[in-house]
Write a protein that holds these residues in place. Structure first.
Motif, short mmCIF file in Angstrom:
data_model
loop_
_atom_site.label_atom_id
_atom_site.label_comp_id
_atom_site.label_asym_id
_atom_site.label_seq_id
_atom_site.Cartn_x
_atom_site.Cartn_y
_atom_site.Cartn_z
N ALA A 29 0.85 -1.19 0.00
CA ALA A 29 0.00 0.00 0.00
C ALA A 29 0.88 1.23 0.00
O ALA A 29 1.94 1.25 0.62
N GLN A 32 -0.13 7.49 -0.68
CA GLN A 32 -0.93 8.17 -1.70
C GLN A 32 -0.98 7.24 -2.90
O GLN A 32 0.05 6.94 -3.48
N ARG A 33 -2.15 6.79 -3.27
CA ARG A 33 -2.28 5.85 -4.39
C ARG A 33 -2.19 6.59 -5.72
O ARG A 33 -1.67 6.08 -6.69
N CYS A 111 5.21 -2.78 -7.41
CA CYS A 111 4.24 -1.92 -6.72
C CYS A 111 4.03 -0.70 -7.61
O CYS A 111 5.01 -0.08 -8.04
N PRO A 113 2.03 2.90 -8.05
CA PRO A 113 1.13 4.05 -7.89
C PRO A 113 0.99 4.75 -9.24
O PRO A 113 1.73 4.45 -10.17
#
Length: 131
Positions: A29, A32-33, A111, A113
């Motif tokens: 996670a 800030q996505r 990962c 974003p």
């Protein structure tokens, strides 16, 4: 360039099943996505220091057009990546932070974003006027 960097924390853990990366073996996670950028600035992606110190940032890859991003070398301990975002044109940018995990079975975890560059028109005019 903005005086203060944008800091995004990345938390990642190994899970039994059902994770969102590494074939379900990991859950990650970002603090800030989605990151909306309107001016040139520094983005720092930091691994969360909570928990075992077993993950390292291995690489950063991006779909940004030429000149949008300047990716700095990953710091030696692999806990932080720094990107200079030149924010030269409107663009949706896919960013992949590749993390090296402890498992021999799934050693690399992607990962991702999203970064959206929407330069402030006033900033663009000022940059052109000042050369």
């Amino acid at each position: 360039m903005n005086a203060d960097p944008t800091i995004i924390e990345l938390s990642i853990v190994e899970v039994e099943a059902g994770g969102n990366a590494g074939g379900g073996a990991y859950e990650y996670a970002f603090s800030q996505r989605v990151l909306l950028c309107t001016a040139k600035g520094e983005i720092q992606i930091r691994l969360n220091w909570m928990g075992p110190n077993q993950f390292k940032i291995y690489a950063v890859a991006t779909s940004a057009s030429q000149g949008q991003f300047e990716i700095r070398p990953i710091e030696q301990e692999g806990k932080q990546a720094v990107i200079i975002n030149h924010c030269t044109r409107p663009e949706l940018i896919n960013l992949a932070v590749v993390v090296q995990g402890p498992s021999k079975k799934n050693p690399l975890i992607v990962c991702d974003p999203q970064v959206i560059n929407i330069p402030d028109p006033d900033w663009q005019m000022l940059a052109v006027a000042n050369g």
